[in-house]
Design an enzyme around this catalytic site. Sequence first.
Site, short mmCIF file in Angstrom:
data_model
loop_
_atom_site.label_atom_id
_atom_site.label_comp_id
_atom_site.label_asym_id
_atom_site.label_seq_id
_atom_site.Cartn_x
_atom_site.Cartn_y
_atom_site.Cartn_z
N GLY A 12 0.52 -1.40 0.15
CA GLY A 12 -0.18 0.17 0.03
C GLY A 12 0.78 1.95 -0.04
O GLY A 12 0.53 2.42 0.48
N VAL A 57 4.06 3.81 -1.91
CA VAL A 57 4.69 3.65 -3.45
C VAL A 57 5.54 2.96 -3.97
O VAL A 57 5.33 2.71 -4.66
CB VAL A 57 5.37 5.16 -3.40
CG1 VAL A 57 6.17 5.78 -2.75
CG2 VAL A 57 4.50 5.52 -4.74
N CYS A 59 11.95 -9.38 10.48
CA CYS A 59 10.19 -9.83 9.24
C CYS A 59 10.57 -10.26 8.12
O CYS A 59 10.89 -10.57 7.10
CB CYS A 59 9.55 -8.10 9.57
SG CYS A 59 7.99 -8.52 9.10
N CYS A 116 6.81 -2.57 11.75
CA CYS A 116 5.75 -2.78 11.70
C CYS A 116 4.47 -2.73 12.21
O CYS A 116 3.24 -2.96 11.15
CB CYS A 116 5.90 -3.52 10.03
SG CYS A 116 7.28 -4.95 10.71
#
Length: 377
Positions: free
Chosen positions: A11, A13, A99, A201
């Site tokens: 989501g 750019v 992650c 995150c």
Amino acid sequence: MQQRVIVGMSGGVDSSVSAALLLQQGYQVEGLFMKNWEEDDGTEYCTAMEDLADAQAVADKIGIKLHTANFAMEYWDRVFEHFLAEYAAGRTPNPDILCNKEIKFRAFLDHAMTLGADFIATGHYARRAETAYNSKGEAYAPLLRGLDNNKDQTYFLHAVHGREINKTLFPVGEIEKPEVRRIAEELDLATAKKKDSTGICFIGERRFNDFLKQYLPAQPGKIVLDNGKEVGEHHGLMYYTLGQRGGIGLGGMKGASEGAWFVLHKDVANNRLVVGQGHDHPLMQSTQLWSEAIDWVAGEQNIPAEGLRCTAKTRYRQPDQACTVFIDENSEHGVRVEFDEPQRAVTPGQSVVFYSDEVCLGGGVIHHTNAPTPNFI
């Protein structure tokens, strides 16, 4: 025959433009939005639904299918529990590195393969070299710094194995951020002006301390000076990091000079926070660090007896520091790193990442350094 690429679309750019560039390059492109965190508190900070809507809008605009996958259980087991354990032990972990290793590449790649992908792609600012082979005959792709030095993300990708890099494309790694924005605007993508995310995150933009105390009980203790004198109370060692300036609660302390206060040492055994004045205080200086386990991108690294000369970073965007890496005889897989120049505030729990010119060799979690211990401990 067209090669099929599944792009991890967050989501943002960078991943949006990555998908568009791959289409232009002739790949069969599909997107995948990963949900790695179950919102459990109903706060306004979680942007997952908004991010999914943005990813879907971009997918619709460029005419590709968007898959979704829920990796929240894997994230909790492989990343979040480790994150909490490190904070509970008084260290300062970097969950984004774990992650990437466990979720954004390993779990994502495994899932993408079940969808028939030849490659995955992400919006990271990094590059890969041509396929190479290590001494075991295993195929891997060397990891290279992104072309945009200001945005290079190899520090966060160093623990991803080269066999996974070999199956990954990094479309924006070859261009600079302003050009990425320009392409997004030219294509009229919904994410063209969306600001870059800055939070960890799973925390997003919410206050870190508020988030952490939902999971770990705060253990207040004493704040002491570098001579052992008690000067206040801290809220819990987990809320402070080595070298931290401000946020200590000692502003305007009677009898002290006007200078800023810095966190110099965390005395975990006695739950004391050692603070002092001076940006380059001696208690923050070290010339060596030890790491107990290294992730080498190639799956291996030859370290001669006289040491491996390279450069290293101990935090993101730090200028490269010249060093020599030695095998640590006291650890099965560990290394000892000697820096040419003293280093400030090298923080256990963070990562040291090694480079040879443009190539990211790998790295590991910092276990301890040779910074001096306050003499009253």
